[in-house]
Design a protein around this motif. Structure first.
Motif, PDB file in Angstrom:
ATOM      1  N   LYS A   1       0.807  -1.193   0.069  1.00  0.00           N
ATOM      2  CA  LYS A   1       0.037   0.026  -0.037  1.00  0.00           C
ATOM      3  C   LYS A   1       0.920   1.220  -0.098  1.00  0.00           C
ATOM      4  CE  LYS A   1      -4.384   1.545   1.357  1.00  0.00           C
ATOM      5  NZ  LYS A   1      -5.114   1.645   0.379  1.00  0.00           N
ATOM      6  N   ALA A   2       1.804   1.285   0.790  1.00  0.00           N
ATOM      7  CA  ALA A   2       2.970   2.381   0.971  1.00  0.00           C
ATOM      8  C   ALA A   2       3.681   2.686  -0.370  1.00  0.00           C
ATOM      9  CB  ALA A   2       3.773   2.124   2.058  1.00  0.00           C
ATOM     10  N   ASN A   3       3.661   1.628  -1.116  1.00  0.00           N
ATOM     11  CA  ASN A   3       4.718   1.717  -2.300  1.00  0.00           C
ATOM     12  C   ASN A   3       3.926   1.821  -3.479  1.00  0.00           C
ATOM     13  OD1 ASN A   3       7.628   1.723  -1.235  1.00  0.00           O
ATOM     14  ND2 ASN A   3       6.827   0.351   0.185  1.00  0.00           N
ATOM     15  N   ASN A   4       2.607   1.637  -3.547  1.00  0.00           N
ATOM     16  CA  ASN A   4       1.704   1.579  -4.758  1.00  0.00           C
ATOM     17  C   ASN A   4       1.925   0.419  -5.574  1.00  0.00           C
ATOM     18  OD1 ASN A   4       0.534   4.041  -4.361  1.00  0.00           O
ATOM     19  ND2 ASN A   4       2.371   5.142  -5.037  1.00  0.00           N
ATOM     20  N   LEU A   5       2.005  -0.854  -4.830  1.00  0.00           N
ATOM     21  CA  LEU A   5       2.189  -2.026  -5.463  1.00  0.00           C
ATOM     22  C   LEU A   5       0.981  -3.047  -5.328  1.00  0.00           C
ATOM     23  CD1 LEU A   5       5.646  -3.024  -3.867  1.00  0.00           C
ATOM     24  CD2 LEU A   5       5.265  -2.220  -6.150  1.00  0.00           C
ATOM     25  N   LYS A   6       0.724  -3.887  -6.084  1.00  0.00           N
ATOM     26  CA  LYS A   6      -0.193  -4.808  -6.162  1.00  0.00           C
ATOM     27  C   LYS A   6       0.161  -6.059  -5.427  1.00  0.00           C
ATOM     28  CE  LYS A   6      -3.528  -2.280  -8.006  1.00  0.00           C
ATOM     29  NZ  LYS A   6      -4.678  -1.892  -7.232  1.00  0.00           N
ATOM     30  N   ILE A   7      -0.593  -6.917  -4.798  1.00  0.00           N
ATOM     31  CA  ILE A   7      -0.327  -8.290  -4.292  1.00  0.00           C
ATOM     32  C   ILE A   7      -1.057  -9.237  -5.120  1.00  0.00           C
ATOM     33  CG2 ILE A   7      -0.173  -9.680  -2.385  1.00  0.00           C
ATOM     34  CD1 ILE A   7       0.452  -7.274  -0.586  1.00  0.00           C
ATOM     35  N   ASN A   8      -0.112 -10.359  -5.611  1.00  0.00           N
ATOM     36  CA  ASN A   8      -0.868 -11.680  -6.061  1.00  0.00           C
ATOM     37  C   ASN A   8      -0.425 -12.589  -4.730  1.00  0.00           C
ATOM     38  OD1 ASN A   8      -1.473 -13.789  -7.106  1.00  0.00           O
ATOM     39  ND2 ASN A   8       0.028 -13.956  -8.678  1.00  0.00           N
ATOM     40  N   PRO A   9      -1.398 -13.033  -4.085  1.00  0.00           N
ATOM     41  CA  PRO A   9      -1.432 -14.054  -3.203  1.00  0.00           C
ATOM     42  C   PRO A   9      -1.312 -15.456  -3.639  1.00  0.00           C
ATOM     43  CG  PRO A   9      -3.390 -13.272  -2.820  1.00  0.00           C
ATOM     44  CD  PRO A   9      -2.702 -12.389  -4.122  1.00  0.00           C
ATOM     45  N   LEU A  10      -0.252 -15.906  -4.228  1.00  0.00           N
ATOM     46  CA  LEU A  10       0.004 -17.218  -4.703  1.00  0.00           C
ATOM     47  C   LEU A  10      -0.133 -18.130  -3.718  1.00  0.00           C
ATOM     48  CD1 LEU A  10       0.377 -18.965  -7.250  1.00  0.00           C
ATOM     49  CD2 LEU A  10       2.936 -18.499  -6.956  1.00  0.00           C
ATOM     50  N   CYS A  11       0.554 -17.821  -2.571  1.00  0.00           N
ATOM     51  CA  CYS A  11       1.066 -19.100  -1.375  1.00  0.00           C
ATOM     52  C   CYS A  11      -0.554 -19.082  -0.814  1.00  0.00           C
ATOM     53  CB  CYS A  11       1.772 -18.266  -0.291  1.00  0.00           C
ATOM     54  SG  CYS A  11       1.601 -18.841   1.290  1.00  0.00           S
TER      55      CYS A  11
END
Length: 95
Positions: free
Chosen positions: A67-77
């Protein structure tokens, strides 16, 4: 267990959030980074420290970082996917 000491290291394409107790790493989350997407590929807590919420804290820390670094997350785990499913309010970073 104090989770305020979660550490983070990242190189060009890989990163890790981890928590140590003394010299031992007791919890960790690893991810790869490509095109502003963090793909969480592994979350692990040492057996003697399971069921203390440490894995969830690792996921929470990765969310805050994304959130702080303007990234998206793909929760593959699979564990990360379950935690993201439990937090609809995190859908802003989930792909």
């Amino acid at each position: 267990m104090n989770t305020d000491n979660i550490q983070h290291k990242q190189n060009d394409r890989r990163g890790i959030f981890f928590l140590k107790q003394g010299e031992q790493t007791i919890a960790e989350l690893t991810y790869s980074l490509e095109d502003d997407v963090m793909t969480i590929d592994h979350t692990e807590v040492q057996p003697e420290h399971e069921n203390q919420g440490l894995g969830g804290k690792m996921i929470e820390e990765s969310y805050a970082y994304a959130k702080a670094n303007n990234l998206k997350i793909n929760p593959l785990c699979p564990f990360a996917e379950v935690v993201f499913d439990q937090h609809e309010e995190w859908s802003d970073v989930r792909i």
